[in-house]
Design a protein around this motif. Sequence first.
Motif, PDB file in Angstrom:
ATOM      1  N   ALA A 271       1.338   5.796   2.218  1.00 49.85           N
ATOM      2  CA  ALA A 271       2.162   4.738   1.562  1.00 49.85           C
ATOM      3  C   ALA A 271       3.310   5.003   1.799  1.00 49.85           C
ATOM      4  O   ALA A 271       4.150   3.592   2.025  1.00 49.85           O
ATOM      5  CB  ALA A 271       1.692   4.436   0.003  1.00 49.85           C
ATOM      6  N   THR A 274       4.091   4.295   5.625  1.00 47.68           N
ATOM      7  CA  THR A 274       3.907   3.091   5.851  1.00 47.68           C
ATOM      8  C   THR A 274       5.144   2.179   5.351  1.00 47.68           C
ATOM      9  O   THR A 274       5.673   1.196   6.221  1.00 47.68           O
ATOM     10  CB  THR A 274       2.558   2.376   5.582  1.00 47.68           C
ATOM     11  OG1 THR A 274       1.607   3.219   5.868  1.00 47.68           O
ATOM     12  CG2 THR A 274       2.284   1.213   6.162  1.00 47.68           C
ATOM     13  N   GLY A 275       5.052   2.151   4.060  1.00 44.47           N
ATOM     14  CA  GLY A 275       6.163   1.194   3.387  1.00 44.47           C
ATOM     15  C   GLY A 275       7.640   1.593   3.899  1.00 44.47           C
ATOM     16  O   GLY A 275       8.584   0.684   3.900  1.00 44.47           O
ATOM     17  N   GLY A 284       2.137  -1.193   3.111  1.00 44.28           N
ATOM     18  CA  GLY A 284       2.469   0.221   2.354  1.00 44.28           C
ATOM     19  C   GLY A 284       1.960  -0.348   0.552  1.00 44.28           C
ATOM     20  O   GLY A 284       1.421   0.628   0.217  1.00 44.28           O
TER      21      GLY A 284
ATOM     22  N   LEU B 121       7.676   0.876  -4.046  1.00 44.04           N
ATOM     23  CA  LEU B 121       8.002  -0.443  -2.800  1.00 44.04           C
ATOM     24  C   LEU B 121       8.644  -1.327  -3.573  1.00 44.04           C
ATOM     25  O   LEU B 121       9.806  -2.016  -3.136  1.00 44.04           O
ATOM     26  CB  LEU B 121       6.617  -0.585  -2.105  1.00 44.04           C
ATOM     27  CG  LEU B 121       6.387   0.683  -1.041  1.00 44.04           C
ATOM     28  CD1 LEU B 121       5.184   0.208  -0.422  1.00 44.04           C
ATOM     29  CD2 LEU B 121       7.552   0.658   0.244  1.00 44.04           C
TER      30      LEU B 121
END
Lengths: 312, 274
Positions: A271, A274-275, A284, B121
């Motif tokens: 994650a 990807t992010g 992500g 994120l």
Amino acid sequence: MAAVAAAPQKGGRFQHVTERRGFLASVLIAPAVIFIAATLAVPFGWAIYLSFTDATGGSLFGNGVGWRNFSTEIHDTIFRGAVWHTIVFTLISQAVVVIGAGLIAHALVRDFHGKWFLRFLILLPWAAPLALSTIGFVWIFDSDFPTASIVNWFLVHLHLADAIQPPVWLGTQRLASATIIFVEAWRVLPFATVIFIAGIASIPQEVDDAAAIDAATGLKKFWYVSLPLQLPIALVALLFGIVFTATDMTVPYLLTNGGPTHSTETLTTWAFATGIGAGAVGEGAAVALFLLPVLVIVSVGMLYFARRVEVS
Amino acid sequence: MRAVRRGAFPYAITVPFAVILAFPFAWMAITSLKSNAVVNDPTHTWSFHPTLENWGFLLHHTQYVHWIKNTTLVGLAVVAITLVLALPAGYALARLSGRVGQAMGVGIFLTYLVPPTLLFLPLSRMVSTVHLAGSLWALVVVYPSFTVPFAIWLLMGFFKTIPLELEDAALVDGCSRIGALMRIVFPISLPGILTIVIFTFSLVVNEFLYAITFISSSANRTLSVGVPTDLIRGDLYNWPAIMAAILIPSIPLALVYNAFLNRFIQGFTGGAFR
């Protein structure tokens, strides 16, 4: 006429409101709830939103792409590997932890000379900041020269490894996995031990006495009395350990960063890669969300068994 | 005979485990005392001239001390925010019997459903939006999201150990509820509060993911991120200095944990342990 009269209360004009239990409770709890809602619920909802978009790099929004992110990931071998590694690393390390912690806890609830010092040593892996001790393990296992690794030193001197070409722990597929499993078990063990100690200590003395009266000692006592009583606490420790390990990014990231060639990639490192690494924020977020089913099951389990443990 | 056997059991278990768990730190200490010339040399694994030169390097020629300062500041700020939010909530939840209290206690467990790996994120984007990216304040604002639930849970346990009669006595004597809180309950729970301060602070020191995601400038790093990233320049690892860097926070933290362990257990089990 009350036998004991309450003294007149000092207080302001709004006192009759603040005295109302429900109101006071709400006021006391509200700030925490609002804060948690803002810093947990909002980002959580946002993560779900992002996973359905093609958001990248610096943006907070993206175009909706339906289930594409999820489907891309599921068809990606690296992602499938990451899921598998997460499961394997978590289950093996935590199985070791539960057994080890149970043993240590039984030893530590007794009194003996040097207990404080031994307990200090046992607590060290939990107390040390995780990122730092993980870097320490890079040195211990691999360092710049495999011949300088202290693990290899022991292996060579025990004639379990070749002195000229000792194993390259973090650069070899299975060995790297073993290292991650070892470090995760190593660092959770003290915390699990503490949970066990708490559980053992909360078993009332009467149980011991009753067992003694019924001549249940040693192994019999352990099997019929201690073990059933400690099963709930063992499960609480296991569930905590599973959550901490499955959602941990620090150890795999710093030890191997998913390598060699993604053989130790976990959901968390993937994650992140990807992010943040690739800037595919939507994807992500989708990867990270795959942790959710595990967490739901574990949380429900925790709730159920933790309530059984509480002696009120 | 029996007494001797029983006496050996604790040692038979704790000593081997203590060796496995603590040996890495012993090795770190030994490594930290080696000079760079000798540290990779397997012939000098155990025999070498101990030197403090790399400790000096760490403390004087890197940003290590600066990172300690950053981490401490963030830690203190986060502890303050956590106490302000968690103390009242923990007290209210401990005294609230019935379904509302239980439901809210359940809610606290549920916060474990959303770990940093799920939130980093969107949070990193949110932090940029409010122009906090790269600043330590980003951490100060975000860290309480995981320290507050933990603190509330421990505090609930501690407050449950304070008998209701104490507060009732104060009420009978004319104290308002809030007054009883301030004058009776908080002073008694000071040791419990201190325990939470310590463990909250350690949660802050341990945090890695948010710190590495939000902050990229070397000067603003915290301990957790600075050591694995900045102390490793390209291919050059100053291992003895890195080992020293690990030991400096770890030993004191372990000593403090050990000292407060019984209280921590008390909070954890909500007073069942005496």
